[in-house]
Design an enzyme around this catalytic site. Structure first.
Site, PDB file in Angstrom:
ATOM      1  N   GLU A  79       8.777   1.123  11.516  1.00 26.64           N
ATOM      2  CA  GLU A  79       9.873   2.099  11.355  1.00 26.64           C
ATOM      3  C   GLU A  79       9.247   3.475  11.358  1.00 26.64           C
ATOM      4  OE1 GLU A  79      12.788  -0.502   8.497  1.00 26.64           O
ATOM      5  OE2 GLU A  79      12.523   1.628   8.057  1.00 26.64           O
ATOM      6  N   GLU A  95       8.819  16.125  15.710  1.00 29.59           N
ATOM      7  CA  GLU A  95       9.401  15.850  14.396  1.00 29.59           C
ATOM      8  C   GLU A  95       8.785  16.812  13.380  1.00 29.59           C
ATOM      9  OE1 GLU A  95       8.256  12.269  12.228  1.00 29.59           O
ATOM     10  OE2 GLU A  95      10.357  11.883  11.781  1.00 29.59           O
ATOM     11  N   CYS A 129      13.629  10.202   7.800  1.00 28.14           N
ATOM     12  CA  CYS A 129      13.462   9.737   9.182  1.00 28.14           C
ATOM     13  C   CYS A 129      14.752   9.833   9.967  1.00 28.14           C
ATOM     14  CB  CYS A 129      12.965   8.305   9.194  1.00 28.14           C
ATOM     15  SG  CYS A 129      14.037   7.189   8.295  1.00 28.14           S
ATOM     16  N   LYS A 153       0.864  -1.180   0.000  1.00 30.52           N
ATOM     17  CA  LYS A 153       0.000   0.000   0.000  1.00 30.52           C
ATOM     18  C   LYS A 153       0.903   1.234   0.000  1.00 30.52           C
ATOM     19  CE  LYS A 153      -2.498   3.275   2.306  1.00 30.52           C
ATOM     20  NZ  LYS A 153      -1.867   4.207   1.389  1.00 30.52           N
TER      21      LYS A 153
HETATM   22  P1  NAD Z   1       2.039   8.232   7.664  1.00 34.48           P
HETATM   23  O1  NAD Z   1       2.179   7.438   8.904  1.00 34.48           O
HETATM   24  O2  NAD Z   1       1.049   9.312   7.614  1.00 34.48           O
HETATM   25  O3  NAD Z   1       1.726   7.276   6.431  1.00 34.48           O
HETATM   26  C1  NAD Z   1       2.529   6.128   6.166  1.00 34.48           C
HETATM   27  C2  NAD Z   1       1.663   5.091   5.479  1.00 34.48           C
HETATM   28  O4  NAD Z   1       0.728   4.583   6.436  1.00 34.48           O
HETATM   29  C3  NAD Z   1       0.835   5.640   4.322  1.00 34.48           C
HETATM   30  O5  NAD Z   1       0.827   4.705   3.269  1.00 34.48           O
HETATM   31  C4  NAD Z   1      -0.539   5.794   4.941  1.00 34.48           C
HETATM   32  O6  NAD Z   1      -1.580   5.735   4.013  1.00 34.48           O
HETATM   33  C5  NAD Z   1      -0.573   4.605   5.875  1.00 34.48           C
HETATM   34  N1  NAD Z   1      -1.567   4.698   6.954  1.00 34.48           N
HETATM   35  C6  NAD Z   1      -2.038   5.810   7.553  1.00 34.48           C
HETATM   36  N2  NAD Z   1      -2.959   5.479   8.484  1.00 34.48           N
HETATM   37  C7  NAD Z   1      -3.054   4.129   8.492  1.00 34.48           C
HETATM   38  C8  NAD Z   1      -3.812   3.206   9.239  1.00 34.48           C
HETATM   39  N3  NAD Z   1      -4.681   3.592  10.174  1.00 34.48           N
HETATM   40  N4  NAD Z   1      -3.657   1.889   8.989  1.00 34.48           N
HETATM   41  C9  NAD Z   1      -2.771   1.467   8.057  1.00 34.48           C
HETATM   42  N5  NAD Z   1      -2.040   2.298   7.295  1.00 34.48           N
HETATM   43  C10 NAD Z   1      -2.165   3.628   7.518  1.00 34.48           C
HETATM   44  O7  NAD Z   1       3.523   8.761   7.371  1.00 34.48           O
HETATM   45  P2  NAD Z   1       3.967   9.772   6.235  1.00 34.48           P
HETATM   46  O8  NAD Z   1       3.510  11.130   6.653  1.00 34.48           O
HETATM   47  O9  NAD Z   1       3.590   9.220   4.908  1.00 34.48           O
HETATM   48  O10 NAD Z   1       5.555   9.666   6.337  1.00 34.48           O
HETATM   49  C11 NAD Z   1       6.319  10.430   7.191  1.00 34.48           C
HETATM   50  C12 NAD Z   1       6.640   9.674   8.466  1.00 34.48           C
HETATM   51  O11 NAD Z   1       7.332   8.470   8.152  1.00 34.48           O
HETATM   52  C13 NAD Z   1       7.562  10.446   9.374  1.00 34.48           C
HETATM   53  O12 NAD Z   1       7.151  10.340  10.708  1.00 34.48           O
HETATM   54  C14 NAD Z   1       8.895   9.747   9.199  1.00 34.48           C
HETATM   55  O13 NAD Z   1       9.786   9.873  10.263  1.00 34.48           O
HETATM   56  C15 NAD Z   1       8.465   8.342   8.996  1.00 34.48           C
HETATM   57  N6  NAD Z   1       9.535   7.573   8.351  1.00 34.48           N
HETATM   58  C16 NAD Z   1      10.216   6.673   9.121  1.00 34.48           C
HETATM   59  C17 NAD Z   1      11.270   5.959   8.564  1.00 34.48           C
HETATM   60  C18 NAD Z   1      12.070   4.974   9.396  1.00 34.48           C
HETATM   61  O14 NAD Z   1      12.793   4.184   8.823  1.00 34.48           O
HETATM   62  N7  NAD Z   1      11.960   4.989  10.701  1.00 34.48           N
HETATM   63  C19 NAD Z   1      11.618   6.154   7.230  1.00 34.48           C
HETATM   64  C20 NAD Z   1      10.894   7.092   6.479  1.00 34.48           C
HETATM   65  C21 NAD Z   1       9.842   7.787   7.060  1.00 34.48           C
END
Ligand code: NAD
Length: 507
Positions: free
Chosen positions: A267, A401, A301, A192
């Site tokens: 992550e 963040e 991240c 997804k």
């Molecule tokens: P997000 O959590 O909003 O979305 C990530 C994914 O989760 C998307 O595909 C979204 O549609 C999905 N999602 C959202 N709600 C959901 C639910 N209830 N159930 C299942 N899936 C759901 O994150 P974002 O804004 O797209 O990305 C930024 C974040 O990602 C930042 O916090 C960043 O630090 C983190 N990130 C972490 C790493 C790591 O390796 N730790 C790497 C890259 C990004």
């Protein structure tokens, strides 16, 4: 506009035209489909807010179909020899390399990341597939554990269909990083992609198809997290969920998967410290500090968004830093000169710019930036690279963040203070330590609470090393064999040497 930028925009428009002409759908059981839902949403580019195309809003029925396909294909894919899987995954790497320019341009337009960084996206994605392809033949390996009268051995079996849920910041690379080990381990996948940057996930699935993956092994469903993501994490056919995303999403997924008791790798976010001691190599530390927060638009991240700088060099370091930050070239993501591109989406732009006022209200000083660049650069999500100084670690700008090109600098005096400040956060993903004192580096590496620490280096990726965070930055590790531990179940087989006496009852 430079000639090179004009040329790049024209090339990118060529690659993007098909997304405008046709609604972006799903890839389920080897078929391209618009699924069961008529509703679509618009996908825009952060470079100027123009529409790149429409994306279908996936439904629960679409997720069910994808999970059923992944379930039906699971046994066949798991039974295929590691050597055969290795061949297909290398072919996938070839396909990605063939389409490297297209992937770079599409990704750059979709999520605003500068082309200078995205040029490597397909190459790194291919490297992920090749690394895990080579490991596929050994994925089932285990241990032999000797006892006097028994021998135990362990084997690993693929866990089954897995969900891979990815974010928008570097969507292509992160998707390959998760999907490659899952496939190498013998799992089938439902991917997804993030709704804010869905385009390269389609290119990726096309490459998988061209590489000859059997039907149902790779499925991809577009749509919103609250519908598609939720349904995927709740589907009983899915055995494990690999999420890269926000900590708030990680919490939701932990709750959503409780009923079906799934294995999770989360992550999540970070507020990573870069700690610069008086005795650090000044120029190398300066280069790394700038790179690790202002590259990839700070939407990374592992970005070092908190600078902890020792009092002896603070003034000199901050004045050199100010010059570098003020010099950063902000612009269109396809401009080869651009170092910081537009933020992914207007909602995210609003979030990042809101911290400019928060910093002032909290009593920090904006040393560089702190303004929108929309007047200068047009309607895209352009912000100035920003440096906050005279900050305290308790401020929101040091705790939350921000996920943009925004750095908060805080002074410290002693090693103990540096450790306390570094750890005074809910997060624990990464940390960076700059010192020429090996003992200090070792003590810091021991005490800083983070899944990953780099000493005298920016983020250097090593595919066999573990990747992941502690505290609110996540649960679990992947990378190298850690990925196989996540995507596989370990079984212990205990064999008697026929020497021990079996306990007797009821004789
Ligand atoms: P997000 O959590 O909003 O979305 C990530 C994914 O989760 C998307 O595909 C979204 O549609 C999905 N999602 C959202 N709600 C959901 C639910 N209830 N159930 C299942 N899936 C759901 O994150 P974002 O804004 O797209 O990305 C930024 C974040 O990602 C930042 O916090 C960043 O630090 C983190 N990130 C972490 C790493 C790591 O390796 N730790 C790497 C890259 C990004």
């Amino acid at each position: 506009m430079s000639e090179q930028l004009q040329q790049n925009i024209a090339t990118a428009q060529g690659y993007l035209a098909r997304f405008k002409e046709r609604t972006l759908g799903h890839y389920i059981n080897g078929e391209w489909t618009l699924g069961s839902e008529d509703q679509t949403f618009e996908n825009t580019t952060p470079t100027d807010q123009s529409v790149l195309g429409n994306v279908v809003q996936g439904s629960v029925a679409d997720v069910d179909a994808a999970c059923a396909a992944a379930h039906a294909a699971a046994d066949g894919w798991a039974a295929m020899s590691g050597a055969a899987r290795k061949k297909i995954l290398h072919k996938l790497g070839d396909e990605l390399e063939k389409r490297a320019e297209e992937i770079a341009m599409v990704e750059s337009m979709d999520c605003g990341q500068p082309l200078r960084f995205m040029r490597q996206a397909a190459i790194r994605g291919a490297a992920n597939f090749r690394f895990f392809a080579d490991k596929a033949p050994e994925a089932r390996n285990g241990l032999s554990l000797h006892q006097d009268q028994h021998t135990n051995y362990t084997v690993r079996n693929p866990i089954g269909p897995v969900a891979v849920i990815t974010p928008w910041n570097t969507p292509f690379m992160l998707s390959t990083w998760k999907i490659a080990p899952a496939l190498a381990a013998g799992c089938t996948v439902v991917h997804k992609p993030a709704e804010l940057s869905p385009l390269t996930a389609t290119v990726l699935a096309e490459c998988a198809e061209a590489a000859g993956l059997p039907k149902g092994v790779w499925n991809m469903v577009n749509g919103f997290g609250s519908i598609v993501g939720k349904a995927l994490t709740e589907n009983p056919k899915i055995k494990a969920v690999a999420l890269v995303g926000d900590s708030a999403t990680g919490k939701k997924i932990q709750a959503q998967t409780a009923n079906t008791l799934k294995r999770l790798h989360l992550e999540l976010g970070g507020k990573n410290p870069v700690i610069v001691f008086d005795d650090a190599d000044f120029e190398r530390a300066l280069d790394a500090v700038v790179f690790m927060i202002y590259s990839l638009n700070g939407q990374r991240c592992t970005s070092s968004s908190r600078l902890l700088v020792q009092s002896g060099i603070k003034d000199k370091f901050l004045s050199a830093l100010k010059v570098r930050v003020a010099n950063l070239k902000v612009g269109h993501s396809l401009d080869p000169a651009t170092e910081v591109g537009p933020l992914v989406h207007t909602g995210h732009y609003d979030k990042v710019t809101s911290y400019f006022d928060i910093a002032k209200q909290e009593g920090a000083r904006v040393a560089v930036g702190g303004v929108s660049l929309r007047d200068e650069l047009g309607p895209g999500n352009y912000v100035s690279p920003t440096l906050f100084v005279e900050a305290a670690n308790s401020m929101r700008i040091a705790q939350e963040e921000i996920f943009g090109p925004v750095l908060t600098a805080i002074e410290f005096e002693t090693e103990e203070q540096a450790i306390a400040l570094a750890n005074d956060t809910i997060y624990g993903l990464a940390g960076y330590i700059w010192t020429s004192n090996t003992g200090c580096a070792m003590r810091m590496a021991d005490k800083v609470e983070a899944g990953m620490l780099w000493v005298n280096s920016e983020n250097n990726r090593n595919l066999p090393s573990p990747f992941g965070g502690v505290k609110m930055s996540g649960i679990g590790r992947d990378g190298g064999d850690w990925s196989f531990d996540f995507y596989m179940e370990t079984k212990n087989v205990c064999i008697a040497h026929d020497l021990h006496s079996v306990p007797v009852l009821g004789r």
